[in-house]
Design a protein around this motif. Structure first.
Motif, PDB file in Angstrom:
ATOM      1  N   ASP A 157       0.826  -1.219   0.000  1.00 36.48           N
ATOM      2  CA  ASP A 157       0.000   0.000   0.000  1.00 36.48           C
ATOM      3  C   ASP A 157       0.855   1.261   0.000  1.00 36.48           C
ATOM      4  OD1 ASP A 157      -2.562  -1.227   0.092  1.00 36.48           O
ATOM      5  OD2 ASP A 157      -2.526  -1.332   2.279  1.00 36.48           O
ATOM      6  N   VAL A 158       2.079   1.174   0.514  1.00 41.47           N
ATOM      7  CA  VAL A 158       2.912   2.371   0.649  1.00 41.47           C
ATOM      8  C   VAL A 158       3.189   3.029  -0.700  1.00 41.47           C
ATOM      9  CG1 VAL A 158       5.210   1.276   0.488  1.00 41.47           C
ATOM     10  CG2 VAL A 158       4.891   3.289   1.945  1.00 41.47           C
ATOM     11  N   ARG A 159       3.058   2.290  -1.786  1.00 36.75           N
ATOM     12  CA  ARG A 159       3.337   2.841  -3.122  1.00 36.75           C
ATOM     13  C   ARG A 159       2.158   3.635  -3.694  1.00 36.75           C
ATOM     14  NH1 ARG A 159       7.924   0.866  -5.700  1.00 36.75           N
ATOM     15  NH2 ARG A 159       8.950  -0.842  -4.586  1.00 36.75           N
ATOM     16  N   PHE A 160       1.085   3.780  -2.935  1.00 38.44           N
ATOM     17  CA  PHE A 160      -0.121   4.413  -3.456  1.00 38.44           C
ATOM     18  C   PHE A 160      -0.465   5.634  -2.599  1.00 38.44           C
ATOM     19  CE2 PHE A 160       0.141   0.067  -4.693  1.00 38.44           C
ATOM     20  CZ  PHE A 160      -0.161   0.094  -6.048  1.00 38.44           C
ATOM     21  N   PRO A 161       0.104   6.795  -2.976  1.00 38.70           N
ATOM     22  CA  PRO A 161      -0.044   7.984  -2.124  1.00 38.70           C
ATOM     23  C   PRO A 161      -1.476   8.446  -1.953  1.00 38.70           C
ATOM     24  CG  PRO A 161       1.029   8.527  -4.211  1.00 38.70           C
ATOM     25  CD  PRO A 161       0.982   7.042  -4.132  1.00 38.70           C
ATOM     26  N   HIS A 162      -2.338   8.177  -2.932  1.00 34.56           N
ATOM     27  CA  HIS A 162      -3.727   8.636  -2.798  1.00 34.56           C
ATOM     28  C   HIS A 162      -4.418   7.987  -1.609  1.00 34.56           C
ATOM     29  CE1 HIS A 162      -3.811   5.004  -5.287  1.00 34.56           C
ATOM     30  NE2 HIS A 162      -5.047   4.807  -4.877  1.00 34.56           N
ATOM     31  N   LEU A 163      -4.055   6.741  -1.273  1.00 30.53           N
ATOM     32  CA  LEU A 163      -4.642   6.083  -0.098  1.00 30.53           C
ATOM     33  C   LEU A 163      -4.249   6.815   1.171  1.00 30.53           C
ATOM     34  CD1 LEU A 163      -6.063   3.811   1.459  1.00 30.53           C
ATOM     35  CD2 LEU A 163      -3.959   2.444   1.212  1.00 30.53           C
ATOM     36  N   HIS A 164      -2.985   7.135   1.303  1.00 29.70           N
ATOM     37  CA  HIS A 164      -2.497   7.804   2.513  1.00 29.70           C
ATOM     38  C   HIS A 164      -3.035   9.231   2.607  1.00 29.70           C
ATOM     39  CE1 HIS A 164       0.112   4.412   1.708  1.00 29.70           C
ATOM     40  NE2 HIS A 164       0.333   4.373   3.002  1.00 29.70           N
ATOM     41  N   ALA A 165      -3.151   9.889   1.466  1.00 35.15           N
ATOM     42  CA  ALA A 165      -3.748  11.225   1.463  1.00 35.15           C
ATOM     43  C   ALA A 165      -5.199  11.168   1.931  1.00 35.15           C
ATOM     44  CB  ALA A 165      -3.661  11.840   0.067  1.00 35.15           C
ATOM     45  N   ALA A 166      -5.941  10.155   1.483  1.00 32.11           N
ATOM     46  CA  ALA A 166      -7.336  10.019   1.903  1.00 32.11           C
ATOM     47  C   ALA A 166      -7.431   9.766   3.405  1.00 32.11           C
ATOM     48  CB  ALA A 166      -8.000   8.884   1.127  1.00 32.11           C
ATOM     49  N   LEU A 167      -6.520   8.966   3.946  1.00 31.96           N
ATOM     50  CA  LEU A 167      -6.516   8.705   5.388  1.00 31.96           C
ATOM     51  C   LEU A 167      -6.229   9.993   6.161  1.00 31.96           C
ATOM     52  CD1 LEU A 167      -4.569   5.328   5.325  1.00 31.96           C
ATOM     53  CD2 LEU A 167      -7.010   5.615   5.779  1.00 31.96           C
ATOM     54  N   ALA A 168      -5.237  10.753   5.707  1.00 37.22           N
ATOM     55  CA  ALA A 168      -4.914  12.013   6.381  1.00 37.22           C
ATOM     56  C   ALA A 168      -6.060  13.007   6.276  1.00 37.22           C
ATOM     57  CB  ALA A 168      -3.627  12.601   5.796  1.00 37.22           C
ATOM     58  N   GLN A 169      -6.696  13.074   5.106  1.00 36.29           N
ATOM     59  CA  GLN A 169      -7.820  13.986   4.937  1.00 36.29           C
ATOM     60  C   GLN A 169      -9.015  13.556   5.782  1.00 36.29           C
ATOM     61  OE1 GLN A 169      -8.011  13.758   0.701  1.00 36.29           O
ATOM     62  NE2 GLN A 169      -6.381  15.267   0.404  1.00 36.29           N
ATOM     63  N   ALA A 170      -9.052  12.286   6.176  1.00 32.95           N
ATOM     64  CA  ALA A 170     -10.089  11.792   7.080  1.00 32.95           C
ATOM     65  C   ALA A 170      -9.689  11.962   8.541  1.00 32.95           C
ATOM     66  CB  ALA A 170     -10.378  10.320   6.786  1.00 32.95           C
ATOM     67  N   GLY A 171      -8.581  12.648   8.790  1.00 34.46           N
ATOM     68  CA  GLY A 171      -8.203  12.984  10.155  1.00 34.46           C
ATOM     69  C   GLY A 171      -7.073  12.183  10.747  1.00 34.46           C
ATOM     70  N   ALA A 172      -6.497  11.239   9.996  1.00 27.62           N
ATOM     71  CA  ALA A 172      -5.405  10.445  10.545  1.00 27.62           C
ATOM     72  C   ALA A 172      -4.193  11.320  10.842  1.00 27.62           C
ATOM     73  CB  ALA A 172      -5.011   9.331   9.575  1.00 27.62           C
ATOM     74  N   THR A 173      -3.584  11.081  11.999  1.00 23.37           N
ATOM     75  CA  THR A 173      -2.317  11.734  12.353  1.00 23.37           C
ATOM     76  C   THR A 173      -1.177  10.711  12.440  1.00 23.37           C
ATOM     77  OG1 THR A 173      -2.855  11.502  14.718  1.00 23.37           O
ATOM     78  CG2 THR A 173      -3.450  13.583  13.632  1.00 23.37           C
ATOM     79  N   ILE A 174      -1.544   9.429  12.396  1.00 18.70           N
ATOM     80  CA  ILE A 174      -0.588   8.329  12.444  1.00 18.70           C
ATOM     81  C   ILE A 174      -0.947   7.364  11.323  1.00 18.70           C
ATOM     82  CG2 ILE A 174       0.289   6.389  13.826  1.00 18.70           C
ATOM     83  CD1 ILE A 174      -0.932   7.998  16.289  1.00 18.70           C
ATOM     84  N   LEU A 175       0.042   6.984  10.521  1.00 22.59           N
ATOM     85  CA  LEU A 175      -0.148   5.988   9.474  1.00 22.59           C
ATOM     86  C   LEU A 175       0.672   4.757   9.825  1.00 22.59           C
ATOM     87  CD1 LEU A 175       0.213   8.302   6.336  1.00 22.59           C
ATOM     88  CD2 LEU A 175      -1.922   7.555   7.429  1.00 22.59           C
TER      89      LEU A 175
END
Length: 276
Positions: A157-175
């Protein structure tokens, strides 16, 4: 929050792995860790479909999940089981690569099935087809704790920045990025990808990894990269675990997230655009 990444070398025997992991979790808790993270496929590292079908279990029967939930409750800790290979009831018989977040009462706060399957040929002799045995998930997941909102991912999953961006935009502060990374792609890309995900989102990136040569009773021997990483929200690598199994403890704080996002508030600058 005092936090521990566990870098381990799982075999293809879930019973032996559970005993090993429980010992390391207990040691990390004795050192003061209140949030402990294990790597991908904590219960079984195997290239043999036959072995996996014999030893993997459905979630409701899985000994690793039950044993680690019980231990989390006994120790009063938060525990990310990076992932477990889990049997499903899918018609095609494929497994799930499932991450679990466990609370200090032993409850399952969140489940996440790895979305992106590692189907690659990294060298002439090293080919992976994760989708042959594992079916991809479809749902991104965040979970709330008293020390921050966690966005769950797994390995490729680490190769797919859109996933991590969506998590951060949903309020994540820790990945969280538990992994059993290939040594070839690990040497080339592991640190760069993890640092990029932290910098892009202003999140902590916590990446516990499998390491070394994995004891195997069937099939081709598996090797993994190690180098579990802790990356701060500004992109600094705070911990690189090298290649030996062990416990790596650090302090997790939300002030670092606030400061990184104050300096570069890129999450607030996202704009829609038309396709090329």
């Amino acid at each position: 929050m005092k936090t521990a990444l566990l870098q381990i070398t799982s075999s293809d025997d879930p019973v032996a792995n559970l005993n090993m992991v429980r010992g390391i979790v207990a040691e990390a808790a004795a050192q003061g860790a209140r949030f402990i993270l294990t790597p991908e496929v904590t219960n079984c590292v195997s290239n043999s479909t036959t072995q996996q079908r014999e030893v993997l279990q459905h979630e409701e029967d899985d000994i690793t999940l039950a044993g680690l939930r019980e231990q989390a409750a006994g120790l009063g800790i938060w525990l990310l089981i990076g992932s477990l290979g889990i049997k499903t009831h899918d018609a095609d018989g494929r497994f799930a690569n499932r991450s679990f977040l466990i609370d200090p009462k032993g409850g399952i706060v969140a489940r996440y099935d790895k979305i992106h399957m590692f189907d690659v040929q990294v060298t002439e002799t090293e080919t992976f087809r994760e989708s042959a045995n594992y079916r991809p998930g479809t749902q991104a997941v965040v979970a709330d704790t008293e020390f921050g909102r966690i966005g769950l991912t797994v390995c490729y999953d680490v190769r797919f920045p859109h996933l991590h961006a969506a998590l951060a935009q949903a309020g994540a502060t820790i990945l969280t990025v538990p992994a059993a990374f290939s040594p070839v792609t690990g040497a080339a890309h592991w640190e760069s990808l993890l640092r990029a995900r932290a910098i892009e989102t202003g999140c902590w990136v916590l990446a516990p990894g499998q390491t070394g040569t994995h004891p195997t009773t069937r099939g081709k021997v598996r090797h993994t990269h190690g180098h579990s990483l802790v990356v701060a929200p500004w992109g600094e690598v705070l911990i690189d675990a090298g290649t030996e199994p062990g416990i790596h403890i650090f302090d997790l704080d939300d002030k670092s997230v606030t400061e990184a996002r104050r300096k570069v508030p890129s999450l607030t600058h996202v704009r829609p655009f038309d396709g090329p």
